[in-house]
Design an enzyme around this catalytic site. Sequence first.
Site, short mmCIF file in Angstrom:
data_model
loop_
_atom_site.label_atom_id
_atom_site.label_comp_id
_atom_site.label_asym_id
_atom_site.label_seq_id
_atom_site.Cartn_x
_atom_site.Cartn_y
_atom_site.Cartn_z
N LYS A 1 21.13 10.32 5.56
CA LYS A 1 20.13 9.31 5.19
C LYS A 1 20.78 8.26 4.32
O LYS A 1 21.57 8.58 3.43
CB LYS A 1 18.99 9.97 4.41
CG LYS A 1 17.74 9.12 4.37
CD LYS A 1 16.90 9.39 5.60
CE LYS A 1 15.66 8.56 5.68
NZ LYS A 1 14.89 8.94 6.89
N GLY B 1 -2.33 7.05 6.78
CA GLY B 1 -1.24 6.11 7.08
C GLY B 1 -1.55 5.33 8.34
O GLY B 1 -1.77 5.93 9.40
N ASN C 1 3.03 1.98 11.91
CA ASN C 1 3.30 2.18 13.34
C ASN C 1 2.95 3.58 13.84
O ASN C 1 2.16 3.73 14.78
CB ASN C 1 4.77 1.82 13.64
CG ASN C 1 5.10 2.06 15.11
OD1 ASN C 1 4.24 1.87 15.96
ND2 ASN C 1 6.30 2.49 15.38
N ALA C 2 3.48 4.63 13.19
CA ALA C 2 3.29 5.98 13.72
C ALA C 2 1.81 6.38 13.72
O ALA C 2 1.27 6.83 14.75
CB ALA C 2 4.10 6.98 12.92
N GLY C 3 1.13 6.20 12.59
CA GLY C 3 -0.27 6.63 12.48
C GLY C 3 -1.19 5.85 13.39
O GLY C 3 -2.05 6.42 14.08
N1 GLU Z 1 13.82 7.24 10.22
C1 GLU Z 1 14.09 8.10 11.32
C2 GLU Z 1 13.64 9.53 10.99
O1 GLU Z 1 13.36 9.87 9.84
C3 GLU Z 1 15.55 7.93 11.62
C4 GLU Z 1 16.04 8.77 12.72
C5 GLU Z 1 17.14 8.13 13.55
O2 GLU Z 1 18.32 8.21 13.20
O3 GLU Z 1 16.78 7.58 14.56
O4 GLU Z 1 13.48 10.36 11.87
#
Ligand code: GLU
Length: 420
Positions: free
Chosen positions: A110, A222, A225-227
């Site tokens: 990360k 939330g 986008n995802a929610g």
């Molecule tokens: N933000 C994405 C996650 O938490 C990154 C994953 C990726 O490397 O595509 O899953």
Amino acid sequence: MSDSKLNAFENAKAQIDTAYNLYSPDNTQAGKLAIVKNPKRILEITIPVKMDSWETKVFTAFRAQHNDARGPFKGGIRFHQDVDRDEVKALSTWMTFKCAVIDIPLGGGKWWIIVNPKELSEWELERLSRWYVRQIYKYIGPDSDVPAPDVNTTPQIMAWMMDEYSTLVGKYSPGSFTGKPLTSGWSKWRGQATAQGGVYVLEKILQLRDDTLDGKTLCIQGAWNAGLTMAALMVDKWATVIGISDSGGGIYNKDGLDIKSLQELKKNRKSVTDYSGDFEKLDAKEVLYKECDVLIPAALENQITDENADKVQAKLIMELANGPITPEADEILEKNKIDVIPDILANAGWVMVSYFEWVQNDMNFYWEEDEIQEKLKKKIVEAAVNVGETAKKYDTTYRAWAFIVAMDRIFSAMKDRGEV
Ligand code: GLU
């Protein structure tokens, strides 16, 4: 509640320990356990940026490269002003387990830059992105460490970074970053990947419980986008979204909310509380406590803790955010017979499509949307079956089993490579 309970890295390690105690009751894999409880490497980077005012400002960034036994470190770059080194470590740990549970040949990492991107002009943002790559390009690359977008980072930022990396290494390297715009090698059908992966997982887990999505009520914390995409996908599934929230607050209507008008609101950068239909107004966290069939935390870490877990009335929870439930809260939910489909499985659709993008970049041959969708469905459903059936068989939680499935693959790779 002590702060240690909100330390995401302590939480990630506790999740690993729970799984390990079931996986190796005789504690025969202690060396491997010690390895996965720490990132392999943490970098702290200084990024000088010439601002529009011609002043030079210095930004700090972190990279936790957690584990690469199964393939290059993979994970998002977050641009945010609040960073805690332990949070970066936790998020990198979850990436390793996420990639392993869905069985893609990648490790975990990360990135985090301490910045509030909203305070930067477009030019400053581009310069920050490019200078960042100048400082790190020796430590990343398609075969070693492949970043992607995360909170506050966009396809445009990935394209600038990929361009800078390609310039520095002297060759076009689209596989150095994933989540790029379509023109720079973005895999088709990227925007829906997290939510669609979540829907596939949820449907499969329900099926394993002799149930379906038909007629189910959902609350979502939330509306990014995802929610929001998750809410939109529910319309076709005959399930009803009855509560949703964003940082401005929440809204609830037991008869259902109109998702199209919510999408319109968010497109215009408004809060869900500006909704024009009938609704009960909630504060941002209250949406977690409403009675519903499925609760979907799709916002940030540490939302359900030992302080509020008892208030949750959902029958099932699916984590679309990373780390929204603490281990103490997990215990309370388990006691209250509320099952949790864990983040490392439920939100893995995104990194799965990152993997497909990286593969396509490498072969310079691009799949159609339906091929990508089909590949995602096949792999993520396989993972859901693996986790769901085994959790049932061994009478343990979905989270514990997801970690065990991942742990077994990571430990085997370490053993085969002779790391331990
Ligand atoms: N933000 C994405 C996650 O938490 C990154 C994953 C990726 O490397 O595509 O899953």
